[in-house]
Write a protein that holds these residues in place. Sequence first.
Motif, mmCIF file in Angstrom:
data_model
loop_
_atom_site.group_PDB
_atom_site.id
_atom_site.type_symbol
_atom_site.label_atom_id
_atom_site.label_comp_id
_atom_site.label_asym_id
_atom_site.label_seq_id
_atom_site.Cartn_x
_atom_site.Cartn_y
_atom_site.Cartn_z
ATOM 1 N N VAL A 1 0.857 -1.182 0.000
ATOM 2 C CA VAL A 1 0.000 0.000 0.000
ATOM 3 C C VAL A 1 0.891 1.229 0.000
ATOM 4 O O VAL A 1 1.832 1.330 0.801
ATOM 5 C CB VAL A 1 -0.935 0.033 1.229
ATOM 6 C CG1 VAL A 1 -1.795 1.298 1.203
ATOM 7 C CG2 VAL A 1 -1.815 -1.208 1.267
ATOM 8 N N VAL A 2 0.602 2.178 -0.909
ATOM 9 C CA VAL A 2 1.333 3.441 -0.971
ATOM 10 C C VAL A 2 0.345 4.576 -0.727
ATOM 11 O O VAL A 2 -0.684 4.665 -1.409
ATOM 12 C CB VAL A 2 2.027 3.642 -2.333
ATOM 13 C CG1 VAL A 2 2.820 4.949 -2.338
ATOM 14 C CG2 VAL A 2 2.950 2.468 -2.650
ATOM 15 N N ILE A 3 0.652 5.447 0.231
ATOM 16 C CA ILE A 3 -0.218 6.577 0.567
ATOM 17 C C ILE A 3 0.519 7.875 0.286
ATOM 18 O O ILE A 3 1.628 8.088 0.784
ATOM 19 C CB ILE A 3 -0.659 6.519 2.047
ATOM 20 C CG1 ILE A 3 -1.455 5.242 2.314
ATOM 21 C CG2 ILE A 3 -1.475 7.748 2.408
ATOM 22 C CD1 ILE A 3 -1.865 5.074 3.773
ATOM 23 N N ASN A 4 -0.101 8.737 -0.505
ATOM 24 C CA ASN A 4 0.443 10.066 -0.807
ATOM 25 C C ASN A 4 -0.254 11.066 0.109
ATOM 26 O O ASN A 4 -1.434 11.372 -0.071
ATOM 27 C CB ASN A 4 0.183 10.404 -2.280
ATOM 28 C CG ASN A 4 1.200 11.377 -2.830
ATOM 29 O OD1 ASN A 4 2.164 11.724 -2.166
ATOM 30 N ND2 ASN A 4 0.988 11.825 -4.060
ATOM 31 N N THR A 5 0.446 11.578 1.103
ATOM 32 C CA THR A 5 -0.165 12.371 2.160
ATOM 33 C C THR A 5 -0.201 13.861 1.832
ATOM 34 O O THR A 5 0.428 14.322 0.889
ATOM 35 C CB THR A 5 0.597 12.172 3.483
ATOM 36 O OG1 THR A 5 1.957 12.632 3.300
ATOM 37 C CG2 THR A 5 0.583 10.716 3.909
ATOM 38 N N CYS A 6 -0.929 14.604 2.679
ATOM 39 C CA CYS A 6 -1.092 16.049 2.517
ATOM 40 C C CYS A 6 -0.773 16.737 3.839
ATOM 41 O O CYS A 6 -0.940 16.145 4.914
ATOM 42 C CB CYS A 6 -2.524 16.361 2.081
ATOM 43 S SG CYS A 6 -2.869 18.126 1.825
ATOM 44 N N ALA A 7 -0.347 18.003 3.764
ATOM 45 C CA ALA A 7 -0.034 18.753 4.979
ATOM 46 C C ALA A 7 -0.393 20.225 4.837
ATOM 47 O O ALA A 7 0.108 21.055 5.584
ATOM 48 C CB ALA A 7 1.447 18.616 5.325
ATOM 49 N N VAL A 8 -1.264 20.558 3.893
ATOM 50 C CA VAL A 8 -1.554 21.961 3.624
ATOM 51 C C VAL A 8 -2.187 22.644 4.829
ATOM 52 O O VAL A 8 -2.006 23.840 5.046
ATOM 53 C CB VAL A 8 -2.449 22.097 2.365
ATOM 54 C CG1 VAL A 8 -3.829 21.513 2.586
ATOM 55 C CG2 VAL A 8 -2.527 23.564 1.928
ATOM 56 N N THR A 9 -2.942 21.896 5.632
ATOM 57 C CA THR A 9 -3.524 22.411 6.871
ATOM 58 C C THR A 9 -3.282 21.400 7.986
ATOM 59 O O THR A 9 -2.925 20.238 7.729
ATOM 60 C CB THR A 9 -5.041 22.639 6.739
ATOM 61 O OG1 THR A 9 -5.685 21.378 6.492
ATOM 62 C CG2 THR A 9 -5.367 23.607 5.606
#
Length: 459
Positions: A41-49
Amino acid sequence: MKVALKSLGCRLNEAELEHWAAGFGARGHQLVEVTDRADLVVINTCAVTAEAVKKSRQLIRRTQRHNATAKLVVSGCYASLQPREAGQLPGVDLVVGNPDKERLVDIVTSTFAEEFAEELAVDTMPVAATEPGVNALFARGRNRAFIKVQDGCRHKCTFCIVTVARGAERSRPAPAVVDEINRVHADGVLEVILTGVHIGGYGPESGTDLAGLLKTLLAETDIPRIRLGSLEPWNIPDAFFTLFENPRLMPHLHLPLQSGSDTVLRRMGRRCKQAEFARLAGTLKEHVPDLNITTDIIAGFPGETASEWQQTLDFCRESKFAHIHVFPYSARAGTYAATLPEQVPAAIKKQRCRELCRLGQQLKHDYMRQQLGRRFAVLVENDTGELNGQQVYFGYSPNYLRCAIPASGNAPRPNSIIEVQAEDYAARNAVLIAMPGSAGTTRRPRSLLPDAPGRHAPS
């Protein structure tokens, strides 16, 4: 092996996910859903908020519970900003930072080569490999391809953590973008969306700009529809405006304003004032009469007074945006804005978000009703849905308005571009109800054309 891919956040993250899907597919692996049993499993994460970081952590934990025996790889902005924290979450086997994203498939394959060899040796069930590209895209319920054209940003808006997470600005060579678009078009994709952190800054490494890239794509590809992702409202080349004369370039631009107050824009470090934005929008609409302009607004930036907030409301009302993405300000450690005094209380930010959302909804309704009676081309999506108890196909007009087309009678063919006429407007769902205007499909969509005056839809 069975590979599951999941993304949070922006279209750029989705573009990277599609690139990985093609890479794993080309190596003979099968793409599956995160909820299925996967080997990787590959997860592309976010951190904009801060909320995006929270959701990224929740997704990692939830995915690990569903796929306890799978190798879990985490990438994206959260993983890049907090690699140690991400790597210590339960079940995470590998963290790949943003600088190494382009090589993620190779890195993962080499890192887990021994484990995957053992998995393949004991798995005697024959599994068909997923073809690279569009088959994986359609399998995920999508028929538009996101194409990454650049990454990073040289500007430093005081609230933005993405410039820290994504690093220096760099552009993909135009031939590589052309090749990718031609590949997905050959596989059946009829629309691409160009994405990046700051696509308006495309090309200084090769002596060109965004207008030059678009000219190349229009000349060296035949894909029917090219759409632009979010575009910062400054440094837009003059040649850009006339490119919309080509009907393959879709008449919709998302221009992030962030605030309608010049004093707030100055504290944000934005490079576009209120009057400059208004002039740009006016020039664009002169060249592209059917242009749909949408925007982003941050509510409750540090020090934002009631008067400054009212300026934002007034400017949005005057600009008649067809859609407004509203975000409460989120303090991000490592940004200048997080150190500013007079942080706005959460309750006031929430109230301002509600106020602007109400205004944005009314502006959207007004714009959608203006389309009644017009003919335009819709790219029909793959899956049917339901509207008012009736089965419909959904799709988007050239200027990015969602349309519902009846699935009965002269039903459209999924992943086709058809001519329709807007007959009604469903305000609750914010969709135009459109009827096919011709029996066949078209490979070259037309811009919105005025037709009979539209009747008023019920509120």
